[in-house]
Design an enzyme around this catalytic site. Structure first.
Site, PDB file in Angstrom:
ATOM      1  N   ILE A   1      51.563  35.425  42.650  1.00 46.25           N
ATOM      2  CA  ILE A   1      51.026  34.332  41.816  1.00 46.25           C
ATOM      3  C   ILE A   1      49.797  34.748  41.026  1.00 46.25           C
ATOM      4  CG2 ILE A   1      52.013  32.424  43.098  1.00 46.25           C
ATOM      5  CD1 ILE A   1      49.355  32.039  44.522  1.00 46.25           C
ATOM      6  N   SER A   2      49.097  35.780  41.484  1.00 46.30           N
ATOM      7  CA  SER A   2      47.980  36.281  40.689  1.00 46.30           C
ATOM      8  C   SER A   2      47.606  37.683  41.157  1.00 46.30           C
ATOM      9  CB  SER A   2      46.769  35.352  40.753  1.00 46.30           C
ATOM     10  OG  SER A   2      46.122  35.436  41.996  1.00 46.30           O
ATOM     11  N   GLN A   3      46.967  38.398  40.246  1.00 45.41           N
ATOM     12  CA  GLN A   3      46.476  39.724  40.570  1.00 45.41           C
ATOM     13  C   GLN A   3      45.150  39.918  39.874  1.00 45.41           C
ATOM     14  OE1 GLN A   3      49.140  43.016  40.083  1.00 45.41           O
ATOM     15  NE2 GLN A   3      47.511  44.522  40.274  1.00 45.41           N
ATOM     16  N   GLY A   4      44.190  40.385  40.630  1.00 43.98           N
ATOM     17  CA  GLY A   4      42.882  40.685  40.081  1.00 43.98           C
ATOM     18  C   GLY A   4      42.536  42.134  40.362  1.00 43.98           C
ATOM     19  N   ALA A   5      41.301  42.482  40.118  1.00 40.62           N
ATOM     20  CA  ALA A   5      40.853  43.859  40.322  1.00 40.62           C
ATOM     21  C   ALA A   5      40.819  44.228  41.801  1.00 40.62           C
ATOM     22  CB  ALA A   5      39.469  44.046  39.718  1.00 40.62           C
ATOM     23  N   GLU A   6      40.618  43.231  42.662  1.00 39.86           N
ATOM     24  CA  GLU A   6      40.462  43.505  44.090  1.00 39.86           C
ATOM     25  C   GLU A   6      41.720  43.303  44.906  1.00 39.86           C
ATOM     26  OE1 GLU A   6      37.627  44.781  45.547  1.00 39.86           O
ATOM     27  OE2 GLU A   6      36.949  44.975  43.480  1.00 39.86           O
TER      28      GLU A   6
ATOM     29  N   LYS B   1      46.038  41.308  45.252  1.00 42.75           N
ATOM     30  CA  LYS B   1      47.173  40.523  44.791  1.00 42.75           C
ATOM     31  C   LYS B   1      47.314  39.316  45.712  1.00 42.75           C
ATOM     32  CE  LYS B   1      49.912  44.448  43.193  1.00 42.75           C
ATOM     33  NZ  LYS B   1      51.205  45.152  43.363  1.00 42.75           N
TER      34      LYS B   1
ATOM     35  N   ASP C   1      31.911  35.683  43.138  1.00 43.13           N
ATOM     36  CA  ASP C   1      32.750  35.552  41.938  1.00 43.13           C
ATOM     37  C   ASP C   1      32.931  34.066  41.640  1.00 43.13           C
ATOM     38  OD1 ASP C   1      34.385  36.194  39.773  1.00 43.13           O
ATOM     39  OD2 ASP C   1      36.190  36.384  41.002  1.00 43.13           O
TER      40      ASP C   1
END
Length: 177
Positions: A3-8, A10, A132
Protein backbone atom coordinates in the site's frame (compact mmCIF):
# COMPACT_ATOMS: atom_id res chain seq x y z
CA UNK A 1 -0.73 -6.11 -1.17
CA UNK A 2 1.74 -3.23 -1.07
CA UNK A 3 0.00 0.00 0.00
CA UNK A 4 2.96 2.33 0.36
CA UNK A 5 6.71 2.51 0.15
CA UNK A 6 9.01 5.09 1.61
CA UNK A 7 12.74 5.47 2.05
CA UNK A 8 12.73 3.39 5.24
CA UNK A 9 10.27 0.61 4.47
CA UNK A 10 7.33 -0.96 2.71
CA UNK A 11 3.81 -1.23 4.14
CA UNK A 12 1.57 -4.12 3.19
CA UNK A 13 -2.08 -4.90 3.85
CA UNK A 14 -2.21 -8.02 5.98
CA UNK A 15 -4.21 -9.92 8.56
CA UNK A 16 -3.28 -10.92 12.10
CA UNK A 17 -5.38 -13.52 13.89
CA UNK A 18 -8.33 -12.61 11.69
CA UNK A 19 -7.95 -8.84 12.20
CA UNK A 20 -7.31 -6.28 9.49
CA UNK A 21 -3.66 -5.27 9.83
CA UNK A 22 -0.73 -3.63 8.14
CA UNK A 23 2.77 -5.02 8.15
CA UNK A 24 5.69 -2.66 7.83
CA UNK A 25 9.00 -4.10 6.69
CA UNK A 26 12.14 -2.03 7.06
CA UNK A 27 14.31 -1.97 3.95
CA UNK A 28 17.86 -3.25 3.79
CA UNK A 29 20.28 -0.49 2.83
CA UNK A 30 22.90 -1.97 0.51
CA UNK A 31 25.22 1.00 0.98
CA UNK A 32 25.65 0.08 4.66
CA UNK A 33 27.83 -2.67 6.02
CA UNK A 34 25.48 -5.64 6.55
CA UNK A 35 26.10 -5.99 10.29
CA UNK A 36 25.55 -2.28 10.85
CA UNK A 37 22.41 -2.32 8.70
CA UNK A 38 21.01 -5.20 10.79
CA UNK A 39 21.69 -3.32 14.04
CA UNK A 40 20.19 -0.04 12.78
CA UNK A 41 17.06 -1.72 11.40
CA UNK A 42 16.53 -3.76 14.57
CA UNK A 43 17.05 -0.71 16.78
CA UNK A 44 14.66 1.48 14.76
CA UNK A 45 12.04 -1.28 14.61
CA UNK A 46 12.07 -1.75 18.38
CA UNK A 47 12.11 2.01 18.92
CA UNK A 48 9.01 2.36 16.72
CA UNK A 49 7.18 -0.25 18.80
CA UNK A 50 8.22 1.54 22.02
CA UNK A 51 6.99 4.89 20.70
CA UNK A 52 3.61 3.46 19.72
CA UNK A 53 3.31 1.78 23.12
CA UNK A 54 4.18 5.02 24.88
CA UNK A 55 1.51 6.86 22.87
CA UNK A 56 -1.06 4.42 24.21
CA UNK A 57 0.16 5.02 27.78
CA UNK A 58 -0.15 8.81 27.50
CA UNK A 59 -3.55 8.80 25.80
CA UNK A 60 -2.50 9.50 22.22
CA UNK A 61 -4.31 7.40 19.63
CA UNK A 62 -2.01 5.12 17.65
CA UNK A 63 -2.32 1.70 16.04
CA UNK A 64 -2.21 -1.39 18.26
CA UNK A 65 1.01 -3.34 17.77
CA UNK A 66 0.26 -7.01 17.18
CA UNK A 67 3.71 -8.44 16.55
CA UNK A 68 7.34 -7.37 16.18
CA UNK A 69 9.77 -9.55 14.22
CA UNK A 70 13.24 -8.23 14.95
CA UNK A 71 14.91 -10.82 12.70
CA UNK A 72 13.02 -9.93 9.51
CA UNK A 73 12.58 -6.29 10.60
CA UNK A 74 8.79 -6.33 10.47
CA UNK A 75 6.11 -4.87 12.65
CA UNK A 76 2.49 -5.93 12.30
CA UNK A 77 -0.10 -3.52 13.63
CA UNK A 78 -3.72 -2.50 13.48
CA UNK A 79 -4.96 -1.16 10.18
CA UNK A 80 -6.59 2.17 10.91
CA UNK A 81 -9.54 2.54 8.58
CA UNK A 82 -9.88 6.17 7.57
CA UNK A 83 -8.17 9.00 5.79
CA UNK A 84 -4.99 10.89 6.45
CA UNK A 85 -5.36 14.51 7.49
CA UNK A 86 -3.67 15.39 4.19
CA UNK A 87 -6.34 13.48 2.23
CA UNK A 88 -9.14 15.19 4.16
CA UNK A 89 -7.71 18.65 3.49
CA UNK A 90 -7.18 17.89 -0.19
CA UNK A 91 -10.68 16.44 -0.57
CA UNK A 92 -12.40 19.35 1.14
CA UNK A 93 -10.37 22.05 -0.61
CA UNK A 94 -10.95 20.40 -4.01
CA UNK A 95 -14.69 20.36 -3.28
CA UNK A 96 -14.59 24.10 -2.52
CA UNK A 97 -12.57 24.91 -5.61
CA UNK A 98 -14.90 22.86 -7.84
CA UNK A 99 -17.75 25.17 -6.82
CA UNK A 100 -15.64 28.27 -7.44
CA UNK A 101 -15.16 29.06 -3.75
CA UNK A 102 -11.89 30.19 -2.22
CA UNK A 103 -9.67 27.84 -0.27
CA UNK A 104 -10.59 27.96 3.37
CA UNK A 105 -10.51 25.82 6.46
CA UNK A 106 -13.78 24.95 8.14
CA UNK A 107 -14.64 24.27 11.77
CA UNK A 108 -13.97 20.54 11.32
CA UNK A 109 -10.44 21.24 10.04
CA UNK A 110 -9.86 23.55 12.99
CA UNK A 111 -11.11 20.88 15.42
CA UNK A 112 -8.75 18.32 13.91
CA UNK A 113 -5.86 20.81 14.01
CA UNK A 114 -6.55 21.36 17.72
CA UNK A 115 -6.58 17.58 18.30
CA UNK A 116 -3.31 17.28 16.40
CA UNK A 117 -1.80 19.99 18.60
CA UNK A 118 -2.99 18.20 21.75
CA UNK A 119 -1.48 14.90 20.59
CA UNK A 120 1.85 16.52 19.72
CA UNK A 121 1.91 18.35 23.05
CA UNK A 122 1.45 15.04 24.92
CA UNK A 123 4.10 13.31 22.81
CA UNK A 124 6.62 16.12 23.34
CA UNK A 125 5.78 16.50 27.05
CA UNK A 126 7.12 12.99 27.67
CA UNK A 127 10.28 13.74 25.67
CA UNK A 128 9.29 11.68 22.67
CA UNK A 129 9.53 12.85 19.08
CA UNK A 130 7.86 11.52 15.97
CA UNK A 131 10.69 12.10 13.52
CA UNK A 132 8.46 12.45 10.43
CA UNK A 133 5.50 14.49 11.60
CA UNK A 134 3.53 15.21 8.44
CA UNK A 135 -0.17 15.41 7.58
CA UNK A 136 0.29 11.99 5.93
CA UNK A 137 1.15 10.44 9.30
CA UNK A 138 -2.01 11.66 11.03
CA UNK A 139 -5.02 9.40 10.47
CA UNK A 140 -8.66 10.21 11.09
CA UNK A 141 -10.61 7.04 11.89
CA UNK A 142 -13.80 6.28 9.97
CA UNK A 143 -15.33 5.08 13.25
CA UNK A 144 -14.49 8.30 15.11
CA UNK A 145 -14.05 11.28 12.77
CA UNK A 146 -12.96 13.47 15.69
CA UNK A 147 -10.04 11.25 16.70
CA UNK A 148 -6.53 11.80 15.34
CA UNK A 149 -4.30 8.72 15.38
CA UNK A 150 -0.56 9.22 14.97
CA UNK A 151 1.14 6.63 12.75
CA UNK A 152 4.62 5.77 11.45
CA UNK A 153 7.08 6.25 14.28
CA UNK A 154 9.84 4.68 12.16
CA UNK A 155 12.12 7.65 12.84
CA UNK A 156 10.80 8.31 16.35
CA UNK A 157 12.76 8.58 19.56
CA UNK A 158 12.11 8.47 23.30
CA UNK A 159 15.04 10.74 24.14
CA UNK A 160 14.12 14.03 22.55
CA UNK A 161 15.93 17.28 23.12
CA UNK A 162 14.33 20.66 22.53
CA UNK A 163 15.79 20.94 19.02
CA UNK A 164 14.22 17.59 18.03
CA UNK A 165 10.81 18.83 19.13
CA UNK A 166 11.32 22.01 17.13
CA UNK A 167 12.21 19.96 14.04
CA UNK A 168 9.01 17.92 14.51
CA UNK A 169 6.99 21.15 14.54
CA UNK A 170 8.89 22.62 11.60
CA UNK A 171 8.28 19.49 9.50
CA UNK A 172 4.58 19.62 10.35
CA UNK A 173 4.40 23.31 9.48
CA UNK A 174 6.04 22.64 6.10
CA UNK A 175 3.58 19.80 5.57
CA UNK A 176 0.65 22.15 6.18
CA UNK A 177 2.04 24.68 3.74
Amino acid sequence: ALISQGAEGKVFLSRFLGRAAVTKERLKKNYRVAVLDQKINRSRLLQEARCISKCKQIGVAAPHVYMVDSIRHRICMERIEGLTFKAILRRDIAALESTGQERSYNDYHKLLAARIGQAIARIHACDMIHGDLTTSNLMIRDTDPNEVAVIDFGLGSNQAVLEDKAVDLYVLERSFL
